[in-house]
Design a protein around this motif. Structure first.
Motif, short mmCIF file in Angstrom:
data_model
loop_
_atom_site.label_atom_id
_atom_site.label_comp_id
_atom_site.label_asym_id
_atom_site.label_seq_id
_atom_site.Cartn_x
_atom_site.Cartn_y
_atom_site.Cartn_z
N LEU A 1 0.84 -1.20 0.00
CA LEU A 1 0.00 0.00 0.00
C LEU A 1 0.87 1.25 0.00
CD1 LEU A 1 -2.73 1.44 0.22
CD2 LEU A 1 -2.60 1.12 2.70
N PHE A 2 0.70 2.08 -1.03
CA PHE A 2 1.40 3.37 -1.12
C PHE A 2 0.46 4.53 -0.82
CE2 PHE A 2 3.75 0.39 -3.70
CZ PHE A 2 5.08 0.69 -3.47
N ALA A 3 -0.81 4.41 -1.26
CA ALA A 3 -1.84 5.43 -0.99
C ALA A 3 -1.42 6.80 -1.50
CB ALA A 3 -2.18 5.49 0.49
N ASP A 4 -0.80 6.84 -2.69
CA ASP A 4 -0.46 8.13 -3.29
C ASP A 4 -1.69 8.85 -3.83
OD1 ASP A 4 2.25 7.75 -2.78
OD2 ASP A 4 2.55 6.64 -4.63
N ILE B 1 1.31 -4.65 3.08
CA ILE B 1 2.47 -3.93 3.61
C ILE B 1 2.22 -2.44 3.41
CG2 ILE B 1 4.95 -3.60 3.44
CD1 ILE B 1 5.17 -6.39 2.27
N VAL B 2 2.28 -1.67 4.48
CA VAL B 2 2.05 -0.22 4.42
C VAL B 2 3.42 0.47 4.44
CG1 VAL B 2 0.86 1.74 5.46
CG2 VAL B 2 -0.09 -0.57 5.69
N GLY C 1 -8.09 -6.77 8.97
CA GLY C 1 -7.01 -6.34 8.09
C GLY C 1 -5.67 -6.92 8.49
N PHE C 2 -4.89 -7.37 7.51
CA PHE C 2 -3.53 -7.88 7.72
C PHE C 2 -2.56 -6.78 7.33
CE2 PHE C 2 -6.03 -11.63 7.57
CZ PHE C 2 -5.34 -12.66 8.16
N PHE C 3 -2.25 -5.85 8.24
CA PHE C 3 -1.40 -4.71 7.93
C PHE C 3 -0.02 -4.89 8.55
CE2 PHE C 3 -4.67 -2.46 5.91
CZ PHE C 3 -5.85 -2.58 6.66
N PHE C 4 1.00 -4.59 7.74
CA PHE C 4 2.39 -4.68 8.17
C PHE C 4 3.08 -3.36 7.84
CE2 PHE C 4 0.92 -8.92 7.36
CZ PHE C 4 1.44 -9.69 8.38
N PRO C 5 3.17 -2.43 8.79
CA PRO C 5 3.77 -1.11 8.50
C PRO C 5 5.30 -1.18 8.47
CG PRO C 5 3.01 -1.22 10.77
CD PRO C 5 2.59 -2.51 10.14
N LEU C 6 5.87 -0.46 7.53
CA LEU C 6 7.32 -0.30 7.42
C LEU C 6 7.67 1.15 7.74
CD1 LEU C 6 8.28 -2.30 4.20
CD2 LEU C 6 8.39 -3.04 6.57
N LYS C 7 8.55 1.35 8.69
CA LYS C 7 8.83 2.71 9.15
C LYS C 7 9.82 3.44 8.26
CE LYS C 7 7.61 2.08 13.99
NZ LYS C 7 8.00 2.28 15.40
N LYS C 8 10.55 2.72 7.41
CA LYS C 8 11.49 3.40 6.53
C LYS C 8 11.56 2.67 5.20
CE LYS C 8 15.56 1.01 8.40
NZ LYS C 8 16.92 1.21 8.97
N LEU C 9 11.94 3.42 4.17
CA LEU C 9 12.04 2.87 2.82
C LEU C 9 13.44 2.27 2.66
CD1 LEU C 9 10.30 5.69 0.73
CD2 LEU C 9 9.33 3.51 1.47
N ASP C 10 13.57 1.01 2.95
CA ASP C 10 14.84 0.32 2.86
C ASP C 10 14.68 -0.87 1.93
OD1 ASP C 10 16.81 -1.96 4.04
OD2 ASP C 10 17.67 0.03 4.37
#
Length: 311
Positions: free
Chosen positions: A227-230, A249-250, A280-289
Motif C-alpha cells: 500500500l502506497f496510498a499516493d 504492507i504499508v 485487516g492484515f497490515f504490516f507497517p514499514l517505518k522506513k524505505l529500505d
C-alpha cells in the motif's frame, strides 16, 4: 412394321438430333445472380461482437518494449473468462503475486528516495518468480522490472489513461508507461478510476491459483499487497484485499500512510475506517529500505499469518 410407322419413327429421331445440335451451339451461361443477404447472419455477427468481453492486441511502446494489450468488458465478473485469458497469455502456471495499491510516480519530486526501495521489490520478485501488478501508469518500478526481467502487469480503466506519443515534450500523469509486459484496460459503461479494484484482486487470485492448483487441488501461491496510498482512489482495492484476507504492507511516503505508521490521528475518516478493520492484515514499514522490503516480501510470499498484525 408398316412403312407409315417407320417414317414416323425416323421423323422423331431427326427432331431429337436437331434439338441436341441447337443446345450444343448455345454458349455456356453461369448463374451470377447473388442470393439476397440473410438478415439473421448480420445480426449474429453483431451479437458476437457485443458479447465479446475481451480482445488481445500487440502494443509497441514508442522506442520501448512490446506488450500485450488486453481490452476487457468487466460488467459481469461472475461469468468473466479469466482462466481463458490467462491460458492465452501463458500466465496460468500458478505464480506468486505482488500487487501495488495506490502507487503513482511523484512528478513534482522525481528524485524521491523510492528508487532503491523499488529495486528491493524487483529483486525479491525476480528470486521468487513473482508477478508484479500495478495501475499501468508510471510508478517507478518499470526500469527495475526491466533489469530483472520481471513480469509487470498494469490494470486501469480505459477512459482515464492516455497512450504514449512519439517524441513527447512531457510525460502525462495518466500515460501508459513502458516496461509493462501486459496491460489490461477495463471498458464498458460506468467505468471510472477505482472500478478496477475488483478486477485486480480477482486477477491476482487467478494468477496465483493457476491451472495446476485448480485441477490438482494444491494450495495456491501467495499474494502480497503493498500500500502506497499516493491517491485516494485506492480505498476500494484495500477493502477487496481485506475481504480476501490478503496481507498488506504499508510503506512510508504518502500522508495517509505516514499517519497510520506513526499512529497519529488519521484525518481522512474513510481511510481511518478501513485501516482500523479488525480483519485487516497490515504490516507497517517505518522506513524505505530495499533490504527490509525484500525480506518482508520474501517472508509473506512464504508464510501468511493466521491473525491480523496491527503493530
Amino acid at each position: 412394321m408398316s412403312e407409315q410407322g417407320e417414317q414416323q419413327q425416323g421423323d422423331e429421331l431427326q427432331e431429337d438430333e436437331q434439338q441436341q445440335q441447337q443446345q450444343d451451339q448455345q454458349p455456356f451461361q453461369i448463374d451470377t445472380q447473388i442470393p439476397p443477404e440473410d438478415a439473421n447472419v448480420f445480426m449474429t455477427q453483431q451479437k458476437l461482437e457485443q458479447n465479446q468481453v475481451w480482445k488481445c492486441f500487440d502494443f509497441l511502446f514508442p522506442a520501448g518494449k512490446l506488450a500485450k494489450l488486453i481490452k476487457v468488458n468487466y460488467t459481469q465478473p461472475k461469468t468473466f473468462p479469466m482462466t481463458e485469458i490467462l491460458t492465452k497469455l501463458k500466465l496460468d502456471d500458478g505464480l506468486p503475486v505482488v500487487n501495488f495499491i495506490g502507487c503513482r510516480h511523484n512528478f513534482d519530486n522525481p528524485n524521491s528516495n523510492r528508487g532503491k526501495f523499488y529495486a528491493g521489490i524487483a529483486r525479491a520478485c525476480h528470486n521468487t518468480d513473482a508477478v508484479i501488478i500495478d495501475n499501468g501508469i508510471t510508478t517507478g518500478i518499470e526500469k527495475f522490472s526491466l533489469r530483472r526481467n520481471c513480469t509487470l502487469i498494469g490494470v486501469a480503466p480505459e477512459q482515464i489513461v492516455s497512450y504514449p506519443k512519439l517524441n513527447p515534450t512531457k510525460i502525462e500523469k495518466n500515460e501508459l508507461s513502458n516496461g509493462h509486459t501486459h496491460i489490461f484496460l477495463i471498458g464498458g459503461e460506468n467505468v471510472h478510476l477505482g472500478t478496477e479494484a475488483l478486477f485486480k484482486i480477482n486477477l491476482c487470485k487467478a494468477i496465483a491459483t493457476g491451472k495446476i492448483s485448480k485441477t490438482q487441488g494444491r494450495p495456491r501461491c501467495k499474494i502480497v499487497n503493498i500500500l502506497f496510498a499516493d491517491s485516494n482512489d485506492c480505498f476500494d482495492e484495500i477493502r477487496e484485499a481485506i475481504i480476501n484476507k490478503l496481507p498488506i504492507i504499508v510503506v512510508r511516503g504518502s500522508h495517509l500512510c505516514n499517519q497510520f505508521i506513526d499512529q497519529e490521528k488519521i484525518l481522512d475518516a474513510e481511510f481511518e475506517d478501513i485501516m482500523t478493520d479488525k480483519d485487516g492484515f497490515f504490516f507497517p514499514l517505518k522506513k524505505l529500505d530495499s533490504e527490509v522490503i525484500a525480506q518482508m516480501v520474501h517472508y509473506l510470499l512464504t508464510y501468511t499469518p493466521q491473525k491480523p498484525k496491527q503493530q
